[in-house]
Design a protein around this motif. Structure first.
Motif, PDB file in Angstrom:
ATOM      1  N   ILE A 182      12.630  -6.959 -18.869  1.00  0.00           N
ATOM      2  CA  ILE A 182      11.759  -7.020 -17.687  1.00  0.00           C
ATOM      3  C   ILE A 182      11.239  -5.628 -17.347  1.00  0.00           C
ATOM      4  O   ILE A 182      11.983  -4.648 -17.410  1.00  0.00           O
ATOM      5  N   TRP A 184       9.805  -4.069 -13.982  1.00  0.00           N
ATOM      6  CA  TRP A 184       9.598  -4.285 -12.545  1.00  0.00           C
ATOM      7  C   TRP A 184       8.673  -3.200 -12.010  1.00  0.00           C
ATOM      8  O   TRP A 184       8.831  -2.016 -12.324  1.00  0.00           O
ATOM      9  N   GLN A 191       8.252   2.784 -12.657  1.00  0.00           N
ATOM     10  CA  GLN A 191       8.603   1.434 -13.119  1.00  0.00           C
ATOM     11  C   GLN A 191      10.085   1.356 -13.475  1.00  0.00           C
ATOM     12  O   GLN A 191      10.708   2.362 -13.831  1.00  0.00           O
ATOM     13  N   ASP A 194      14.196  -3.057 -17.275  1.00  0.00           N
ATOM     14  CA  ASP A 194      15.488  -3.693 -16.982  1.00  0.00           C
ATOM     15  C   ASP A 194      15.937  -4.540 -18.167  1.00  0.00           C
ATOM     16  O   ASP A 194      15.331  -5.563 -18.481  1.00  0.00           O
ATOM     17  N   SER A 268       6.524  -9.912 -18.711  1.00  0.00           N
ATOM     18  CA  SER A 268       6.264  -9.121 -17.501  1.00  0.00           C
ATOM     19  C   SER A 268       4.758  -9.003 -17.262  1.00  0.00           C
ATOM     20  O   SER A 268       4.002  -8.687 -18.177  1.00  0.00           O
ATOM     21  N   SER A 273       2.284  -9.823  -5.180  1.00  0.00           N
ATOM     22  CA  SER A 273       3.619 -10.206  -4.730  1.00  0.00           C
ATOM     23  C   SER A 273       3.558 -11.292  -3.658  1.00  0.00           C
ATOM     24  O   SER A 273       2.741 -11.230  -2.737  1.00  0.00           O
ATOM     25  N   TYR A 277      12.133 -11.429  -4.494  1.00  0.00           N
ATOM     26  CA  TYR A 277      13.055 -10.305  -4.694  1.00  0.00           C
ATOM     27  C   TYR A 277      12.922  -9.237  -3.601  1.00  0.00           C
ATOM     28  O   TYR A 277      13.227  -8.064  -3.824  1.00  0.00           O
ATOM     29  N   SER A 286       4.910  -5.756 -10.873  1.00  0.00           N
ATOM     30  CA  SER A 286       5.294  -6.411 -12.125  1.00  0.00           C
ATOM     31  C   SER A 286       6.597  -7.178 -11.955  1.00  0.00           C
ATOM     32  O   SER A 286       7.613  -6.610 -11.541  1.00  0.00           O
ATOM     33  N   PHE A 287       6.541  -8.461 -12.260  1.00  0.00           N
ATOM     34  CA  PHE A 287       7.687  -9.368 -12.216  1.00  0.00           C
ATOM     35  C   PHE A 287       7.843 -10.051 -13.579  1.00  0.00           C
ATOM     36  O   PHE A 287       6.874 -10.140 -14.340  1.00  0.00           O
ATOM     37  N   ILE A 304      20.291  -9.072  -8.756  1.00  0.00           N
ATOM     38  CA  ILE A 304      19.806  -7.684  -8.722  1.00  0.00           C
ATOM     39  C   ILE A 304      20.945  -6.819  -8.196  1.00  0.00           C
ATOM     40  O   ILE A 304      21.341  -6.944  -7.035  1.00  0.00           O
ATOM     41  N   LEU A 312      13.820  -0.914  -7.730  1.00  0.00           N
ATOM     42  CA  LEU A 312      12.758  -1.798  -7.238  1.00  0.00           C
ATOM     43  C   LEU A 312      12.158  -1.260  -5.944  1.00  0.00           C
ATOM     44  O   LEU A 312      10.934  -1.278  -5.755  1.00  0.00           O
TER      45      LEU A 312
END
Length: 332
Positions: A182, A184, A191, A194, A268, A273, A277, A286-287, A304, A312
């Protein structure tokens, strides 16, 4: 065979577009049964260069490519567009403040947003590649109010591909054996790459990447920093920014958006948004997403940890600052 779709590429005489156009014309993005008309947009001084690009597209002799239209007019470029790759943007130059960069890009993405709003299909899929991509996507969407916000995305697929390749190298496996890494947040040095939810497929079966790597210090330190700074490392070595890998990532992003993700896999994307989260609404963040029938859904319910939460929050804060700076330019 299907009717041709109109596909726009901006900054079409540039390096990234040069690597992207073959993928589009050859069918590796929209599929081997989907003919396309390419609309190539650039600024007037680049029209002569663009004519050379058009010659090369002709010389490819590809049956999926039906029409090629080079233009400096956004009204011509975005007419009935089904998909748009917004590659052209003002690059950050030495000594330039972020606000200066955003100010220059507001002008570009205002014009393109207005043209999309007026001329493109209402289901157009817009991918912003030009940096700062997340906030440029937000600006573009702002000026295209008749097109749903979820139709505007920013590219973090290059970062995902970089992270996937780095993990595959660390684990000595083929790159396709690693999935669900991922990215994020922002396409910037804040960034958060993950790997904690990623899987690696080994001869003994699927295994969580943290378990296979067995080195949290590396995953939370060197790995994260390498991906955050990879673009700068390419520039330092090549004396130019990433082009071939960026074009490949743009094709990957749009192909998955158009065709869908495989069951159990996510990718990703920078999307507006919805508060998932705990991320502030109305920034392009970015998700991890899954995609079906041209619609993405943010993957929900991933745990998380404290380390990740701090990352994040930091990247979300930067995006809120960029949004505020862009808004201050819009209000002038």
């Amino acid at each position: 065979m299907a009717e041709p779709i109109n596909v726009v590429v901006t900054g079409a005489a540039g390096q990234i577009a040069y690597s992207l156009l073959y993928q589009l014309a050859a069918g590796s993005v929209f599929g081997p049964e989907q003919p396309i008309n390419l609309r190539l947009l650039d600024i007037p001084p680049m029209m002569e260069v663009l004519q050379g690009v058009v010659m090369e597209l002709d010389d490819l002799a590809l049956n999926l490519l039906r029409e090629v239209t080079p233009t400096a007019d956004p009204a011509v470029a975005f007419k009935d567009a089904a998909a748009a790759f917004l590659v052209g943007a003002m690059p950050r130059k030495q000594g330039m403040e972020r606000k200066d960069l955003l100010s220059a890009n507001v002008k570009i993405f205002k014009v393109q947003g207005e043209a999309l709003d007026k001329f493109a299909r209402k289901d157009v899929k817009v991918l912003v590649v030009g940096n700062p991509a997340n906030t440029n996507a937000l600006i573009c969407s702002h000026y295209a109010p008749s097109i749903p916000k979820e139709n505007f995305t920013a590219m973090t697929r290059l970062d995902q591909n970089r992270a996937q390749a780095a993990l595959a190298a660390r684990l000595s496996v083929q790159v396709d054996r690693v999935q669900n890494v991922i990215i994020w947040g922002n396409h910037s040095s804040t960034q958060y790459p993950d790997a904690h939810h990623a899987l690696v497929h080994l001869p003994t079966g699927a295994k969580p990447v943290p378990e296979a790597v067995n080195d949290d210090a590396w995953l939370n330190g060197e790995f994260v920093e390498k991906i955050q700074k990879r673009g700068a490392a390419v520039i330092a070595a090549r004396k130019m920014s990433s082009a071939m890998s960026a074009a490949k990532a743009a094709g990957d992003h749009m192909r998955d958006w158009w065709i869908g993700t495989r069951p159990g896999k996510w990718v990703s994307m920078g999307v507006v948004s919805d508060g998932s989260y705990g991320i502030p609404k109305d920034i392009v963040f970015s998700f991890p997403v899954t995609i079906k029938d041209h619609q993405f859904k943010i993957v929900q319910g991933l745990p998380i940890n404290e380390f990740a939460r701090a990352k994040l929050n930091a990247t979300a804060k930067e995006l809120e600052e960029e949004r505020a700076e862009a808004n201050s330019v819009l209000e002038q």
